[in-house]
Design an enzyme around this catalytic site. Structure first.
Site, PDB file in Angstrom:
ATOM      1  N   GLY A  44       7.554 -15.747 -31.821  1.00  0.00           N
ATOM      2  CA  GLY A  44       8.113 -16.941 -32.456  1.00  0.00           C
ATOM      3  C   GLY A  44       9.460 -17.304 -31.878  1.00  0.00           C
ATOM      4  CB  SER A  45      12.144 -19.400 -33.243  1.00  0.00           C
ATOM      5  OG  SER A  45      12.591 -18.701 -34.395  1.00  0.00           O
TER       6      SER A  45
ATOM      7  CD  GLU B 243       6.376 -14.239 -26.340  1.00  0.00           C
ATOM      8  OE1 GLU B 243       7.311 -15.057 -26.519  1.00  0.00           O
ATOM      9  OE2 GLU B 243       5.190 -14.563 -26.198  1.00  0.00           O
TER      10      GLU B 243
ATOM     11  CB  CYS C 162       5.560 -18.022 -24.962  1.00  0.00           C
ATOM     12  SG  CYS C 162       4.779 -17.753 -26.522  1.00  0.00           S
TER      13      CYS C 162
ATOM     14  N   GLY D  80      13.175 -13.991 -34.501  1.00  0.00           N
ATOM     15  CA  GLY D  80      12.938 -12.704 -33.847  1.00  0.00           C
ATOM     16  C   GLY D  80      14.186 -11.841 -33.844  1.00  0.00           C
TER      17      GLY D  80
ATOM     18  N   GLY E 154      15.692 -17.280 -33.079  1.00  0.00           N
ATOM     19  CA  GLY E 154      16.444 -17.022 -34.315  1.00  0.00           C
ATOM     20  C   GLY E 154      15.724 -16.047 -35.236  1.00  0.00           C
TER      21      GLY E 154
END
Lengths: 486, 486
Positions: free
Chosen positions: B199-200, B223, B260, B204, B202
């Site tokens: 995900g993002s 990731e 991604c 993560g 922030g």
């Protein structure tokens, strides 16, 4: 030299060093071993003086140090450690053609290594962490341990000499001196890519926190020790009571108990407890008071025991002798398993020759013990084959709590080989996924990269079709040393 | 169910599940794939409705999901992934006999997995992280992504059904719903042993911090994406200008740019910049405005572009069309390499089809770019063989910055195989030592243990003398499938 200069030199050296051949790297490592051997008498004298460890031990430790350097050199020459994995292209695949993908481990970059006080050679300047990082292809910035400054500096000069003789850029190894602040600054430096440490929980955890607070967090491999419990079962214990007591005491008192794998905790069944305790006490009679590495460590040992002596749950079999500035004597206390389970303080490491004997009523109690146990470097089980077969549930629980599970002998004396695992779940280390002893340690300082459709002229030797290094590779999922037919 | 109940069930299931045979584990994984295929039409309908992704894409993604389940099943059956390493005893060694030491990877315990919004199937409930954890022998507590709640729950039921049919304890997989607080509580739970997230940055990074602040820190494999730079060199670019522009635009706009590996950054030489820009612009004409996964993502895309539009360094070739609640259109801006180097903001990921074209004056400038570049999942180099040979220094620098280096094609479309590396240096992930796609992902959820002098009756099959699993093992340092002669 300021740290920016040191790290820039290391980074610069990295870009050269990572690309030189495996043979050249192996020669460099072997040259380090050779120069250390040439200076054996000077090193043994210096390390003995600075560590208070006996000459025989230091001599042996130097042999272990050069032996481990040779192991890594041979691993680097062999080359299979990079885990080369190749999925060749398939242009005929439908609906989409398959690209050629080749993966291997590459070195991670400059590594900061902290030496240990208790092994002035094997876990210090040219110790496992430094050598496995150099073997992987990473430059090392090494902070010497203040407990053996001369030894550290001298061994550092041997490494630098080896680099010079092998034509490796000087930045591949830098010896740095300093205290806590210097250590923190090293870990904070933006060019550092990993940290390896052996020492106390407090220091290791603090470096771990600093590394995670960086703008770019980096891995920290801190080996922080443990109490290395021994579980004794009645069948074997009753058959071998005296020899087991003697071997336990030898392991406990080895090097004044200053080993990460010192067995500070032992579980014995109630009805053999008194006999085992007598045998241990008797063996302890012949264990003399001996000097610790430095006064600070002796002081911590006495303070920890003072603290434990306030606990009503403990019955003291042998209290330490009167305090001394640097010499310590072993101590032994007994506690019931039901009391031990109640407070984590009873599994805190006391660095030195202190044994806590935990008396259990029945084997079901051990399942509770296992669930409660913190992460350990090692756990030892003394049982005969018949009784171990009944302990599968316990063994399954204990697997979750350690890096090495022993069934004979004692945990001290960590073998340096391919299969060794020296590391375990937190808090024994900050990263249970790796080892600080043995051949697998090289992978700490590497990470995978995949090359997709890379022109063959650019491919690293490990990934070329013809397999010029003759290494073991995984091709389409199968392990092989065959070349790729294209 | 509260979290304690869920984690206790997972821990309980773990102690059973880790010990069942590889064949049984593989059957369980294959059963999951089978049930998903049986429910293909329902799943495709549901996932399409919830993600706004076209049916063809979702159909393909389900195939990829079951394909990757089968890959892990076959890896589990094969069994060699445990890296069995055996140093047999040598009782005749002097001065001390050598113990028998056998090392292998074992599962780490219950794992918390967070699904990704952009792959409702392949990186979600039965996606790579869940399946590689189950393959390693770890139970999974899965937090469904709120962007596709029905799909997530339904797929979760398929996994639970498969467990039931295969006689695996239900605690092996639990589907949990909730928001940010729930995610944090999952990571904080004392029985959690690792975290996987896609995900993002922030989200993560925040989970990474929570995991490190635990009493027992645990690994976090987050990731978090990247801008996946493409470096175009003049020889190849001038020869293939139009096809490269077209393939770049296809990759950029695939799935509304919500990958991604979306190539959001491209470096082109000055004298071809105008022509390449025209070709890209032309290809963009045919790229329609398309819906994003949800309104929040569309809003973030527009906000990021609004912010960039205040920067005087950027020349806008294509501004996004008028804002829409959920549909977005691609955008393209140009910047000089000398300006790009000056501010990290120009390498921040804009999730969506935004391309930043960086114009370089000469190839030396690219060395500065490479030094400045943040960690990336992928980097792509478009050059012909002759010009790539002159880029060894640049390639060496770029290796340090990515998990996958491509020489043809585009980074989107991550192949699921043995050699794939999907992961890269921070900030693209929190742990560059592992991959979230491909067979090596199984090792994320395992750690080594060594057994010393373990009675043969207790040894796991992978380590028995006779090698009953027929796996590849390292014996005395050599890879072999032979049995151990004792």
């Amino acid at each position: 030299m300021n740290l920016d200069t040191i790290f820039s030199a290391a980074q610069e050296a990295f870009l050269t060093y990572k690309s030189i051949s495996a043979d050249k790297k192996a020669e460099f490592l072997e040259k380090i071993a050779e120069i250390l051997e040439e200076n054996r008498s000077a090193i043994v004298l210096m390390a003995g003086r600075e560590s208070n460890l006996p000459e025989g031990r230091i001599n042996g430790e130097l042999g272990r140090t050069t032996g481990q350097i040779k192991l890594f050199a041979s691993q680097v020459r062999d080359g299979s450690w990079v885990e080369a994995t190749i999925d060749p292209a398939d242009p005929t695949r439908t609906p989409l053609p398959k690209a050629d993908i080749r993966r291997m481990l590459i070195p991670i970059g400059p590594v900061v290594v902290f030496g240990a006080s208790n092994f002035p050679l094997a876990f210090s300047t040219a110790g496992g962490d430094t050598i496995s990082a150099l073997a992987a292809g990473c430059p090392v910035i090494y902070k010497g341990h203040p407990a053996h400054p001369d030894t550290s500096k001298f061994v550092g000069e041997c490494i630098s000499q080896a680099a010079e003789k092998c034509g490796i850029p000087a930045g591949v190894f830098t010896h740095v001196e300093g205290g806590v602040k210097m250590g923190q600054d090293l870990v904070k430096h933006p060019l550092a890519k990993a940290v390896a440490f052996t020492g106390s929980f407090g220091a290791g955890k603090s470096l771990f926190n600093i590394a995670n607070d960086r703008k770019e967090p980096i891995p920290v491999y801190a080996e922080m020790g443990s109490v290395n419990p021994v579980f004794a079962f009645q069948g074997r214990l009753s058959n071998e009571l005296v020899p087991l007591a003697q071997s336990y005491v030898s392991s406990l008192t080895l090097g004044s108990g200053q080993f990460c794998t010192n067995p500070g905790l032992i579980f014995v069944p109630r009805h053999l407890a008194a006999n085992f305790e007598s045998a241990v006490s008797e063996a302890l009679q012949t264990a003399p008071s001996s000097p610790m590495l430095h006064e600070g460590i002796a002081d911590s040992y006495y303070k920890a025991l003072d603290n434990l002596q306030t606990r009503p749950e403990l019955k003291w079999v042998k209290v330490p002798d009167a305090k001394h500035l640097i010499n310590v004597s072993p101590a032994l206390a007994e506690i019931k398993a039901s009391d031990w389970i109640e407070d984590d303080i009873f599994q805190a490491e006391v660095f030195g020759s202190f044994a806590l004997m935990v008396v259990y009523e029945n084997e079901n109690e051990l399942l509770e013990v296992a669930k409660k146990l913190h992460g350990q470097l090692t756990i030892t089980l003394w049982g005969d084959n018949a009784e171990l077969k009944n302990q599968r549930e316990l063994i399954s629980l204990l697997e979750e709590k350690c890096g090495r599970l022993l069934f004979t002998g004692v945990p001290t004396g960590v073998e340096v080989g391919y299969a060794m695992q020296h590391g375990g779940p937190y808090p024994s280390t900050t990263d249970a996924r790796s080892t600080s002893v043995g051949a697998h340690a090289i992978k700490r300082f590497a990470r995978p990269i995949a090359f997709q459709d890379m022109p063959s002229a650019l491919l690293p030797d490990a990934l070329k079709d013809e397999n010029p290094l003759g290494i073991v590779r995984q091709v389409n999922g199968k392990f092989t040393i065959e070349r790729i037919l294209s």
